[in-house]
Structure formats: C-alpha cells, structure tokens
Design a protein around this motif. Structure first.
Motif, PDB file in Angstrom:
ATOM      1  N   ALA A 146      -0.540  -2.461  -5.556  1.00 13.45           N
ATOM      2  CA  ALA A 146      -1.337  -2.514  -4.320  1.00 13.45           C
ATOM      3  C   ALA A 146      -1.717  -3.947  -3.938  1.00 13.45           C
ATOM      4  CB  ALA A 146      -2.597  -1.671  -4.470  1.00 13.45           C
ATOM      5  N   SER A 155       2.137   1.703  -3.552  1.00 13.15           N
ATOM      6  CA  SER A 155       1.054   2.212  -4.385  1.00 13.15           C
ATOM      7  C   SER A 155       0.827   3.713  -4.138  1.00 13.15           C
ATOM      8  CB  SER A 155      -0.196   1.384  -4.071  1.00 13.15           C
ATOM      9  OG  SER A 155      -1.337   2.107  -4.263  1.00 13.15           O
ATOM     10  N   ASN A 166      -0.857   0.664 -10.695  1.00 12.61           N
ATOM     11  CA  ASN A 166      -1.161   0.847  -9.283  1.00 12.61           C
ATOM     12  C   ASN A 166      -1.848  -0.386  -8.704  1.00 12.61           C
ATOM     13  OD1 ASN A 166      -1.614   2.489  -6.823  1.00 12.61           O
ATOM     14  ND2 ASN A 166      -3.719   2.039  -7.385  1.00 12.61           N
ATOM     15  N   GLU A 168       0.823  -1.209   0.000  1.00 22.11           N
ATOM     16  CA  GLU A 168       0.000   0.000   0.000  1.00 22.11           C
ATOM     17  C   GLU A 168       0.860   1.264   0.000  1.00 22.11           C
ATOM     18  OE1 GLU A 168      -0.025  -2.580   2.113  1.00 22.11           O
ATOM     19  OE2 GLU A 168      -1.124  -2.092   3.941  1.00 22.11           O
ATOM     20  N   ILE A 214      -5.649   2.494  -3.146  1.00 24.70           N
ATOM     21  CA  ILE A 214      -4.305   2.032  -2.738  1.00 24.70           C
ATOM     22  C   ILE A 214      -4.386   0.727  -1.936  1.00 24.70           C
ATOM     23  CG2 ILE A 214      -3.263   4.346  -2.677  1.00 24.70           C
ATOM     24  CD1 ILE A 214      -3.417   3.738   0.565  1.00 24.70           C
TER      25      ILE A 214
END
Ligand SMILES: NC(=O)c1ccc[n+]([C@@H]2O[C@H](COP(=O)([O-])OP(=O)(O)OC[C@H]3O[C@@H](n4cnc5c(N)ncnc54)[C@H](OP(=O)(O)O)[C@@H]3O)[C@@H](O)[C@H]2O)c1
Length: 340
Positions: free
Chosen positions: A57, A14, A53, A11, A280
């Motif tokens: 994530a 991301s 992304n 996270e 995220i």
C-alpha cells in the motif's frame, strides 16, 4: 491483454492482496479441517499479511534532500493533510513558503505552527478562499515572486451548491479557483513549476466529457462525478499550461489517504467504511511524496499525469488534446464572465 491503468496503483495491489488472502484462508479452512487455527498461528498469519499489505500500500518513496534556499513555494490548502506536510517539507529544505489558507488570522496561526514544525523554516500565511475569484485576486496581488505553485487545496461537496461567483462548487473551487490563481501568477512562473493535485477518481468521468453548464448535475447531483470532473479539468490545465506556454506543469494522484479532512462532510456510514479501509491506503507523509516528486524531481515529466512518484497513463479522456483545449477556453470564458 492491456490492463486498465488503475491496476498499477498500490492501493489496488493492496486491495487485491487482502481479498485473495481472505478468500484463500476461507477455502483452506473449508478444505483442510485440521488446519492449525490456534491463536498463535492466526496472529502470526495476520501480522505477516498486515506487513506485506503495508509495504504494498505504501508505494514508492521520494524523500527530497535538494537545497531550495533560493526558491519561493506557494502551497494552497496547507492547513491540513497533504498540503500541510508538503509545506513543512519545502520549509525544511530551505524554501520561503507561502501558504494559502481560508481566513487571514487562521493563515497566520498555521504559518507559525509550520515554522515550528519545520524547525525554524520560513512560512508566511495569507488568506485564500478558492471559491471566490475576488479573494483569489487579492491573494495573487500579495505575491511578488514564485518558483513552485502547488495547487493542492480541494474539497468534496455532497449536495449541489455554488461558489460566491455562482459556479458549481467542486469545479469552481478545485479547478476554476486554481486556474485563475495560476493565470494571475503566470508572468512570475515562466521558469517555475505548477503542480495540480488531481485524483485517480478522474477515471469515472463518463466519455461524454465535461458539461460546462452543469445542467444535468444540477438536476440530479452526483457528487462523485462532479468531483471527478474538477479533477479531470486539473489534468487538462497542467497539459495546456505546458503546451501553450512551455511552463513545467504537472498533474498527479497522491494515492488514497483515508485520514485527511477530505472526507469530513461525507455521511457517517461512509466515513466509517472509509476508516475501515484505511488499511489499503497510505499515510499522509506517503501521500505527499508524488507532489514533492513533481515539484522537485528532474524525472517528473511536464504536461504529464503522475502517480506513485512516476509518470502514469491517465484516462483516455484526459489524453484528449482537443478537450484539454476546450476546457482551457471554457474556463477562461467562465472567469471573464464572472469578473466583469
Ligand atoms: N486524501 C486522498 O485520498 C486524496 C486522493 C486523491 C486526491 N486528493 C486531493 O489531494 C488534495 C489534498 O487533499 P487532502 O487529502 O490533504 O485533504 P484535506 O486535509 O481536506 O486538505 C484539503 C485542503 O484544501 C483546503 N480547501 C478546501 N476548500 C478550500 C477553499 N475553498 N479555499 C482554500 N482552501 C480550501 C482545506 O482547507 P480548510 O482546512 O479551510 O477546509 C484543506 O486544508 C485535494 O486536492 C484532494 O482532492 C486526495
């Protein structure tokens, strides 16, 4: 230079990626006025950023295929979120799954739903309220055998409140309830596994450690700190279970999963921000993977803290064996005082 352990979390990767992209595109737009900001290129760019992304994530995957027909698994807090997905997965792998859910009728109804969702798996529902020691005892008395105990249930309280037994609610439910349950089942767990679902948030516990009287927090309640303390205690609990009894016990951070019920009692504005940030985070399925990894993989390390389906270094405080021992002793004292 040594990076802080949280920089290894998906996270965080991301978030950094999204911030760099946002700042980068603003700078490029300011410097190159002729940048072809057509709808086509903008959409193309957003889709590429979104896809990269998403893969950052998501983190590592663990999809167990082990046959666990001979195992009994207990999952606390299996009505929703990560616990529910784990219970379904265990049942699909053939285990006999016992779920601990608040309210007997609700537990039975959810067990039926999980039987269906696991294509005919065996799921039994019993009433379990971790904020009541007497209730935890009643639940434990129904258990005849257990191979895997997934201490998953957890809650966040925004204001100071106490459990039925007068213990600060987050510590009392997230840690003490699970600690007591594990103690009551200990003789059945000598060859089993105990998995404590902790959180990355344990990093925010100040270096003074846990104040077991909760005197400071009682006066000026810091909900995040109280939650973090309960999650740190769960890491200590796993560490001590392995050190004291040689039991395979694990603690873990499941990842950041925005769309579970965990944040349901937060103020509306915080919930809106959390929803916006779900980009995220992981899905609940992805968020269940480290729990399954600790429960089933031979690569998981007893006594250690895990995240993203691998061993991770927790906070310095969480590595303190003296404090882990202290937490165990204080938890035992607290329970003995309350159940007298
Ligand atoms: N989501 C995240 O980003 C995240 C991050 C780090 C750690 N975690 C941890 O992951 C675990 C699972 O959370 P989740 O995200 O799946 O949230 P969730 O959907 O809210 O699940 C939590 C479960 O715990 C149960 N529970 C709460 N208080 C209880 C009590 N007193 N007795 C028995 N059960 C109780 C809830 O039952 P009810 O339905 O009855 O309320 C619920 O089913 C928690 O321990 C949480 O702290 C989550």
């Amino acid at each position: 230079m040594k990076l802080h352990p949280i920089f290894f979390e998906p996270e965080v990767h991301s978030t950094i990626f999204l911030i760099i992209n946002l700042i980068g595109s603003i700078i490029v737009r300011l410097i190159i006025h002729s940048w072809p900001l057509t709808i086509f290129w903008s959409c193309f760019y957003i889709i590429i950023v979104f896809l990269i992304n998403h893969s950052l994530a998501s983190g590592r995957y663990y999809l167990p295929t082990k046959n666990i027909h001979d195992k009994t698994v207990i999952v606390t807090g299996a009505a929703t979120g990560i616990g529910r997905i784990c219970a379904i997965r265990f049942a699909k792998l053939g285990a006999r799954v016992i779920i601990g859910v608040r309210g007997q009728e609700r537990a039975e109804r959810i067990a039926k739903e999980l039987c269906k969702e696991s294509d005919g798996g065996t799921v039994i529902g019993y009433d379990l309220d971790l904020s009541s020691l007497a209730n935890v005892k009643k639940f434990a008395e129904k258990i005849e055998c257990v191979d895997i105990l997934l201490n998953n249930a957890g809650g966040i309280q925004n204001t100071y409140s106490v459990t039925v037994d007068g213990i600060e609610k987050q510590f009392g439910t997230n840690h003490i309830g699970h600690f007591y349950l594990t103690q009551l089942l200990l003789s059945l767990l000598t060859n089993g596994r105990v998995i404590n679902v902790s959180s990355i948030v344990h990093h925010i516990v100040p270096s003074r450690g846990i104040d077991y009287t909760f005197s400071k927090l009682k006066n000026k309640y810091n909900s995040a700190e109280a939650y973090a303390i309960s999650k740190l205690a769960q890491i200590y609990h796993a560490l001590e279970l392995t050190r004291r009894y040689g039991i395979k016990a694990y603690s873990l951070h499941p990842g950041t999963i925005m769309n579970t019920n965990l944040n349901q009692f937060r103020p509306l504005i915080e919930r809106i921000i959390i929803t916006l940030f779900s980009v995220i985070g992981r899905t609940v399925e992805q968020g269940s993977m480290t729990s399954l990894y600790c429960a089933l993989s031979d690569d998981a390390k007893p006594g250690h803290y895990h995240s993203n389906c691998q061993v991770r270094k927790p906070s310095q405080l969480a590595l303190d064996n003296y404090r882990a021992e202290e937490c165990w002793n204080e938890s035992e004292k607290l329970i003995n005082k309350k159940i007298k």
